[in-house]
Design an enzyme around this catalytic site. Structure first.
Site, PDB file in Angstrom:
ATOM      1  N   ASN A 111      25.020  63.251  54.265  1.00 30.39           N
ATOM      2  CA  ASN A 111      24.918  61.896  55.451  1.00 30.39           C
ATOM      3  C   ASN A 111      23.685  60.897  54.771  1.00 30.39           C
ATOM      4  OD1 ASN A 111      27.173  63.166  56.326  1.00 30.39           O
ATOM      5  ND2 ASN A 111      26.226  63.637  58.167  1.00 30.39           N
ATOM      6  N   THR A 156      37.062  11.278  54.567  1.00 28.38           N
ATOM      7  CA  THR A 156      37.018  12.337  55.752  1.00 28.38           C
ATOM      8  C   THR A 156      38.685  12.549  56.275  1.00 28.38           C
ATOM      9  OG1 THR A 156      36.837  10.500  57.205  1.00 28.38           O
ATOM     10  CG2 THR A 156      34.727  11.523  56.555  1.00 28.38           C
ATOM     11  N   HIS A 157      39.113  13.711  56.841  1.00 26.30           N
ATOM     12  CA  HIS A 157      40.447  13.594  57.052  1.00 26.30           C
ATOM     13  C   HIS A 157      41.521  13.546  55.975  1.00 26.30           C
ATOM     14  CE1 HIS A 157      39.347  12.926  61.358  1.00 26.30           C
ATOM     15  NE2 HIS A 157      38.440  11.923  60.609  1.00 26.30           N
ATOM     16  N   SER A 278      54.007  26.204  32.361  1.00 29.46           N
ATOM     17  CA  SER A 278      55.127  26.708  33.127  1.00 29.46           C
ATOM     18  C   SER A 278      56.093  27.377  31.941  1.00 29.46           C
ATOM     19  CB  SER A 278      55.740  25.660  33.989  1.00 29.46           C
ATOM     20  OG  SER A 278      57.049  25.779  34.366  1.00 29.46           O
ATOM     21  N   LYS A 284      53.941  20.968  32.598  1.00 28.61           N
ATOM     22  CA  LYS A 284      53.128  21.332  33.501  1.00 28.61           C
ATOM     23  C   LYS A 284      51.711  21.955  32.871  1.00 28.61           C
ATOM     24  CE  LYS A 284      53.636  22.551  37.463  1.00 28.61           C
ATOM     25  NZ  LYS A 284      54.153  23.029  38.501  1.00 28.61           N
ATOM     26  N   ASN A 286      48.772  24.057  34.620  1.00 25.56           N
ATOM     27  CA  ASN A 286      48.576  24.609  36.284  1.00 25.56           C
ATOM     28  C   ASN A 286      47.188  25.045  36.181  1.00 25.56           C
ATOM     29  OD1 ASN A 286      51.232  23.880  37.173  1.00 25.56           O
ATOM     30  ND2 ASN A 286      51.835  26.002  36.522  1.00 25.56           N
ATOM     31  N   GLU A 291      43.402  28.268  41.705  1.00 25.94           N
ATOM     32  CA  GLU A 291      44.311  28.696  42.907  1.00 25.94           C
ATOM     33  C   GLU A 291      44.036  30.185  43.343  1.00 25.94           C
ATOM     34  OE1 GLU A 291      48.489  27.355  42.076  1.00 25.94           O
ATOM     35  OE2 GLU A 291      47.363  27.019  40.218  1.00 25.94           O
ATOM     36  N   TYR A 318      27.102  60.487  62.034  1.00 31.43           N
ATOM     37  CA  TYR A 318      28.140  60.171  61.070  1.00 31.43           C
ATOM     38  C   TYR A 318      29.346  60.639  61.272  1.00 31.43           C
ATOM     39  CZ  TYR A 318      30.315  60.587  56.467  1.00 31.43           C
ATOM     40  OH  TYR A 318      31.383  60.589  55.436  1.00 31.43           O
ATOM     41  N   GLN A 323      33.447  56.918  55.142  1.00 31.32           N
ATOM     42  CA  GLN A 323      33.755  56.894  53.925  1.00 31.32           C
ATOM     43  C   GLN A 323      34.619  55.385  53.415  1.00 31.32           C
ATOM     44  OE1 GLN A 323      34.366  60.668  52.004  1.00 31.32           O
ATOM     45  NE2 GLN A 323      36.696  59.924  51.692  1.00 31.32           N
TER      46      GLN A 323
HETATM   47  N1  ARG Z   1      31.912  61.079  50.689  1.00 29.67           N
HETATM   48  C1  ARG Z   1      31.353  60.833  51.992  1.00 29.67           C
HETATM   49  C2  ARG Z   1      31.133  59.620  52.342  1.00 29.67           C
HETATM   50  O1  ARG Z   1      31.444  58.798  51.633  1.00 29.67           O
HETATM   51  C3  ARG Z   1      29.785  61.472  51.931  1.00 29.67           C
HETATM   52  C4  ARG Z   1      29.306  61.872  53.091  1.00 29.67           C
HETATM   53  C5  ARG Z   1      30.200  63.131  53.505  1.00 29.67           C
HETATM   54  N2  ARG Z   1      29.471  63.791  54.725  1.00 29.67           N
HETATM   55  C6  ARG Z   1      30.088  64.576  55.393  1.00 29.67           C
HETATM   56  N3  ARG Z   1      29.373  65.094  56.493  1.00 29.67           N
HETATM   57  N4  ARG Z   1      31.270  65.047  55.344  1.00 29.67           N
HETATM   58  O2  ARG Z   1      30.981  59.250  53.487  1.00 29.67           O
END
Ligand code: ARG
Length: 459
Positions: A111, A156-157, A278, A284, A286, A291, A318, A323
């Protein structure tokens, strides 16, 4: 087979679909370098604090260096069964150096590890983006310097409003990009604290030195609250917000390039290097790159909204939902980098068509405000009255389908008897832009000065 890392509590391996939904290695392998950097800092600290032996630390550190080399030379085999980059690296380390590898994860959790890696990755990328943003500013300022006196209609506009210079228009984007860089800088300053050592969520009983790891990784300080350290993702949100705003600025410029390159506007030309043909219409050319810069804004904004939505319901600390912070962020950062590079190419490539810009600048009675200002200045008319008088003169010209400067003095005097022939001096578009010398105004002298100042600042 049950898992190597937590097999003690498990007798069966994961269902295939769990592996599919759970594994992040396909995308988090991208920050292998940051992961190994974090581990190097951690292991040095563990040894320094007497938590592991110097001998083990040396073996781990050398092993991590070898893993890094394997990854960088393409020899490393990433495994989905090992979920993520953290477990992939640690498992390979164990293969290389044996049981000592098991000591690396002392006083640490994935974590705080992932929070650290991701901060490092985002910080590195923000630094790269700053250089790319500055590159686009430089391209714009150069073009502005060359076109300080090139007259075009200001809108403007999207209706012709008053003449401006092309250089002035381009410098507006240099200013925007300057603020974009400021937003990234602000976000970077706030994200630069270390989560490492927060462990799973509550800190640890080992006598770790979080200041030491923070310093080794270039962070300003350790994060003060372990729960916050592992669960904060506002650092990503801020960077994504900065990306979204910057992409929005690029999209506006892209939209203008799309308009300007139409035969109807014909304000600028892009070379064959930045246009496509095109398959059916031979005439054309483009502006696809413009874009796409405009279109890709959607995914950058989407990444911000996506992550806000992921985070909004998460209790501390966490959760695996987090993830989901990665793929959208990688995509947004990559996309913004690509769009900035494409835009830099287009800006350097484009050639303004000064004649057609100037003709358009005079159309639509764009110097009517100059006439009204002249009436105020020379005839001491109150502005509201001057506005009204000018309106009547414009109506007269419109009836004749002629520009203001094509009216005779007698015709002008039929509306405002005190007008003199001197008025013709302000009716041309060049005179108009030259007169706008107020701070930040469009006069060529101002534009030249500002373009030069930017070029000097950008180096
Ligand atoms: N792959 C996990 C993530 O990106 C790492 C942390 C995992 N932690 C856990 N308590 N399972 O968040």
């Amino acid at each position: 087979m049950s898992n190597k890392m937590w097999g003690g509590r498990f007798s069966e391996g994961p269902d295939a679909v769990l592996e599919a939904i759970n594994a992040s290695i396909d995308f988090d392998k991208r920050f292998y370098a940051q992961d190994i950097r974090g581990s190097q800092a951690h292991v040095a600290m563990l040894a320094q604090s007497g938590i592991i032996s110097k001998v083990d630390a040396k073996a781990i550190s050398k092993g991590l260096g070898d893993v890094l080399k394997e990854i960088e030379s393409g020899k490393f085999t990433f495994s989905r069964a090992l979920e993520d980059i953290h477990l992939n690296v640690e498992s390979r380390l164990a293969e290389l150096i044996g049981p000592a590898a098991g000591r690396l994860h002392t006083a640490r959790s994935r974590n705080d590890q992932v929070a650290t890696d991701f901060r490092l990755y985002v910080r590195d990328t923000v630094d790269e983006l700053d250089t790319v943003l500055a590159g686009l500013q430089r391209a714009l300022a150069l073009k502005a310097d060359e076109n300080a006196a090139t007259v075009m209609p200001g809108f403007t506009h999207l209706q012709s409003a008053q003449p401006v210079t092309f250089g002035h228009h381009l410098l507006a984007y240099v200013e925007m990009l300057g603020r974009d860089r400021g937003r990234f800088r602000d976000a970077r300053a706030r994200l630069n604290e270390s989560p490492l050592g927060a462990a799973a969520l509550a800190g640890t009983g080992f006598p770790i030195d979080r200041h030491m790891t923070a310093k080794a990784l270039g962070f300003d300080r350790p994060m003060a609250n372990s729960l916050d350290a592992v669960s904060a993702r506002d650092f990503v949100l801020e960077v994504l917000a900065a990306c979204a705003i910057s992409a929005t600025h690029l999209s506006r410029l892209a939209e203008e390039i799309v308009l300007w390159t139409t035969p109807q506007f014909n304000f600028v030309k892009l070379s064959d290097r930045f246009t496509t043909g095109s398959s059916i219409m031979p005439q054309k050319k483009n502006p696809d790159a413009a874009e796409l810069v405009r279109g890709k804004t959607g995914r950058v904004v989407g990444a911000l909204i996506g992550l806000l939505t992921v985070i909004k319901g998460l209790p501390l600390a966490y959760s695996k939902d987090m993830q989901e912070d990665k793929e959208g962020t990688f995509d947004a950062l990559d996309t913004l980098g690509l769009c900035l590079t494409a835009m830099t190419g287009m800006i350097s490539d484009l050639v303004p068509n000064a004649e057609s810009m100037k003709a358009a600048a005079g159309a639509g009675y764009a110097t009517a405000t100059d006439l009204a200002d002249w009436l105020v200045r020379e005839l001491k008319m109150p502005f509201r009255e001057a506005h009204h008088v000018t309106g009547r003169i414009v109506a007269l010209a419109a009836k004749k389908d002629a520009p203001l400067e094509a009216l005779s003095l007698a015709e002008l005097q039929s509306v405002a008897p005190k007008i003199t022939k001197e008025v013709f001096a302000v009716l041309g578009v060049e005179k108009s832009v030259k007169s706008r010398t107020s701070y930040g105004g469009t006069s060529p002298a101002n534009v030249k000065r500002q373009a030069r100042a930017w070029l000097k600042k950008l180096g």
